[in-house]
Design an enzyme around this catalytic site. Structure first.
Site, PDB file in Angstrom:
ATOM      1  N   LYS A 227       0.881  -1.069  -0.099  1.00  0.00           N
ATOM      2  CA  LYS A 227      -0.152   0.140  -0.022  1.00  0.00           C
ATOM      3  C   LYS A 227       0.798   1.228  -0.007  1.00  0.00           C
ATOM      4  O   LYS A 227       0.521   2.119  -0.794  1.00  0.00           O
ATOM      5  CB  LYS A 227      -1.223  -0.010   1.187  1.00  0.00           C
TER       6      LYS A 227
ATOM      7  N   GLN B   2      -4.387  -1.881   9.739  1.00  0.00           N
ATOM      8  CA  GLN B   2      -4.311  -3.197   9.150  1.00  0.00           C
ATOM      9  C   GLN B   2      -4.957  -4.101  10.235  1.00  0.00           C
ATOM     10  O   GLN B   2      -4.694  -4.282  11.276  1.00  0.00           O
ATOM     11  CB  GLN B   2      -2.832  -3.403   8.623  1.00  0.00           C
TER      12      GLN B   2
ATOM     13  N   ASP C 241     -10.907   2.844   4.324  1.00  0.00           N
ATOM     14  CA  ASP C 241     -11.001   1.216   4.201  1.00  0.00           C
ATOM     15  C   ASP C 241     -12.572   0.960   4.302  1.00  0.00           C
ATOM     16  O   ASP C 241     -12.899   0.050   3.879  1.00  0.00           O
ATOM     17  CB  ASP C 241     -10.396   0.590   5.613  1.00  0.00           C
TER      18      ASP C 241
END
Ligand code: GUN
Length: 289
Positions: A53, A97, A120
């Site tokens: 990412k 994460q 997200d």
């Protein structure tokens, strides 16, 4: 003949589009968008995802930062970090994460993320907006699946789409998005308690597999001409590879692909689009501010 839904090539093209837009913005004197990531502990796969990412962010001209916290981090400490990121005006969006260490309540953490920086799309506010069809951040993996289907002009209206898996991150949002206006599929969601799983899969015009079990879907479960989307990512040992492993999906491609009209390869299918969707959400967060 089966055709590939080539996520790798499409990701390159979309990254090019984003990079152009960022170049125009910075040429006008604006700062670059900034994506931050928080990683807790030492999970190998998570480290790889976060590194990918970060690399993708730099490729399109974003700035980025990674907050690495030890496995022993408490929920309170992680909440403090999130409060800091929520309030830092230089950060447009951030992700935490997953998975988190067992002693941390994942939902408590997600609930603390500002919906405006939740690139997200995991917070209840963004999930709720998505279900209502309102402007929101859509979770990256289902968004990537939608982008693949749209850009390849796959016919979806009225098609029977079977989604295997009901995770908050993939199955649940994918089933929702594909049933809504714009995709207009008739959706069946299957999970660990589903009876007649094979019979349901055999009815699928579009089969989205996000069940988290390596090579779970076999040729006897797939209708001729189906569109197959494989979300699975599993590392298996392979001594012939330089890094000692290769990546396989939730579908046994060696026997299934020949039956399909379209298929996402693993690797190089949904994975690259997931990262690109995160970049798209970050650019959107930046523009909103
Ligand atoms: N773990 C697996 N997939 C994801 C994702 O898309 N976002 C985050 N934050 N964690 C993940």
């Amino acid at each position: 003949m089966v055709q590939l839904l080539d996520g790798k090539a499409m990701a390159l093209q979309i990254k090019d589009e984003i990079a152009n837009e960022v170049r125009n913005l910075t040429a006008q004197g604006h700062r670059a968008p900034h994506l931050a990531a928080v990683i807790v502990g030492e999970d190998g796969a998570s480290k790889t995802y976060v590194a990918n990412k970060e690399k993708a962010s730099h490729e399109v001209g974003f700035t980025s930062s990674v907050y690495r916290m030890p496995e022993s981090t408490t929920e309170e400490q992680l909440l403090e970090t999130i409060a800091f990121l929520n309030n830092d005006p230089d950060i447009d969006g951030f992700i935490v994460q997953l998975p988190l260490p067992k002693h941390i309540n994942e939902q408590n953490i997600i609930n603390a993320i500002s919906p405006d920086k939740d690139v997200d799309g995991f917070t209840p506010i963004n999930i709720g907006r998505m279900v209502l069809g309102e402007e929101c951040f859509v979770p990256a993996t289902p968004m990537g699946i939608c982008t693949l289907l749209k850009r390849y002009n796959i016919e979806t209206a009225g098609k029977h789409c079977v989604v295997l898996g009901r995770s908050n991150i993939v199955g649940t949002p994918a089933a929702n998005l594909l049933s809504r206006k714009g995709f207009d599929c008739t959706v069946t969601m299957c999970h660990s308690k589903t009876k007649n799983l094979k019979e349901l899969c055999l009815q699928a015009d579009i089969l989205v597999v996000a069940i988290g079990k390596a090579e779970f879907v076999t040729a006897d479960m797939v209708k001729d001409g189906a569109v197959l989307v494989d979300v699975g990512i599993h590392r298996v040992e392979d001594a012939t590879k330089k890094n000692g492993y290769r990546v396989i999906g939730d579908v046994k491609h060696s026997e299934v692909d020949a039956k399909c009209s379209w298929v996402t390869p693993v690797p190089g299918g949904v994975g690259p689009l997931t990262i690109v969707s995160l970049l798209e959400n970050t650019l959107k967060a930046y523009k909103r501010r």
